[in-house]
Design a protein around this motif. Structure first.
Motif: not given
Length: 275
Positions: A193, A198-199, A261
């Motif tokens: 990540e 967050t991604t 996710s």
């Protein structure tokens, strides 16, 4: 003197007298023409021959007995004194043994038949057994820099920690695991990540559970397999950015897999700058 009427008459016609122990020699001498017959008792000639024959037979029997006795004694003595290993092997007659040299004759000797080729025995090669397990000393060492602490992922006796390294402009994300005692089988999931967490940078949405490694053996120390995994992150990363290596562990066969996710799923993280 006493006349012996039983004595046979002498052929000369002179009177015959038998001398006794009471007669004196001078009495006989008084009659000049008298004939004195002394009767001696002799053994008949046949009896002498028979006695001599029996005597010779006895001597012969004794001689033969002595000879036989000496022979038996010598044989017994030889048998007792001869060592067992000195017994001579029986001689075998070589009269029937064919000569190795062919006889010279007017015709050439027959050539021997051609030698048969050796019989090819086809043996089934033994089936190769399973290769021996590599010892812990032969297992490759983890090249990752695992400076993070060991964490408890919620699986009994299992500990895990995330790892990462940068080499020749490539970032590698990985994980290492072990047990506190005994043995376990686990499923390991790894993903990357961004710094904010967050991604998902890798493997992205194409693999919703991250990079999975199923049925991994876990021991307090590596025994039969290496107890670490890593992969190279493919996408182009930004230099100077901080990335988070995330790891989740489940008991092998557990259907509760991490949804990478989801912002709520963070796993155990290890921050590594990409330089």
């Amino acid at each position: 003197m006493t006349e012996n009427p039983d004595s046979p008459p002498d052929g000369s016609g002179s009177p015959s007298f038998t001398a006794t122990s009471t007669d004196q020699a001078r009495t006989y001498q008084a009659s000049r023409d008298q004939t004195i017959n002394e009767h001696h008792h002799y053994t008949p000639r046949d009896s002498l021959r028979t006695g001599m024959a029996w005597s010779l037979a006895g001597v012969t029997v004794l001689t033969l007995g002595a000879f036989v006795g000496v022979d038996l004694w010598q044989r017994h003595t030889a048998a007792d004194t001869t060592p067992v290993g000195d017994a001579k092997a029986p001689a075998f007659s070589t009269a029937s043994t064919p000569s190795a040299t062919p006889k010279q004759s007017g015709t050439a000797p027959e050539s021997p038949p051609p030698a048969r080729p050796p019989v090819q025995r086809h043996s089934t090669a033994p089936t190769a057994g399973p290769a021996p397990s590599a010892s812990a000393s032969a297992l490759p060492a983890n090249p990752n820099s695992c400076t993070s602490k060991w964490s408890d992922p919620g699986v009994a006796r299992v500990q895990v920690r995330p790892c990462g390294r940068v080499e020749n402009g490539h970032l590698y994300a990985g994980a290492e695991w072990r047990t506190t005692s005994s043995h376990a089988l686990v499923d390991v999931y790894i993903w990357l990540e961004d710094a904010k967490g967050t991604t998902v940078v890798y493997p992205g949405k194409t693999m919703e559970y991250g990079m999975p490694y199923f049925n991994m053996a876990a021991w307090p120390e590596p025994k039969i397999h290496q107890q670490w995994k890593e992969f190279e992150v493919g996408p182009v990363l930004e230099h100077g950015e901080l990335y988070q290596v995330c790891v989740e562990v489940r008991e092998h066969g557990d259907t509760d897999k991490p949804n990478i996710s989801s912002p709520a799923v963070k796993g155990f993280q290890y921050g590594i700058p990409y330089t």
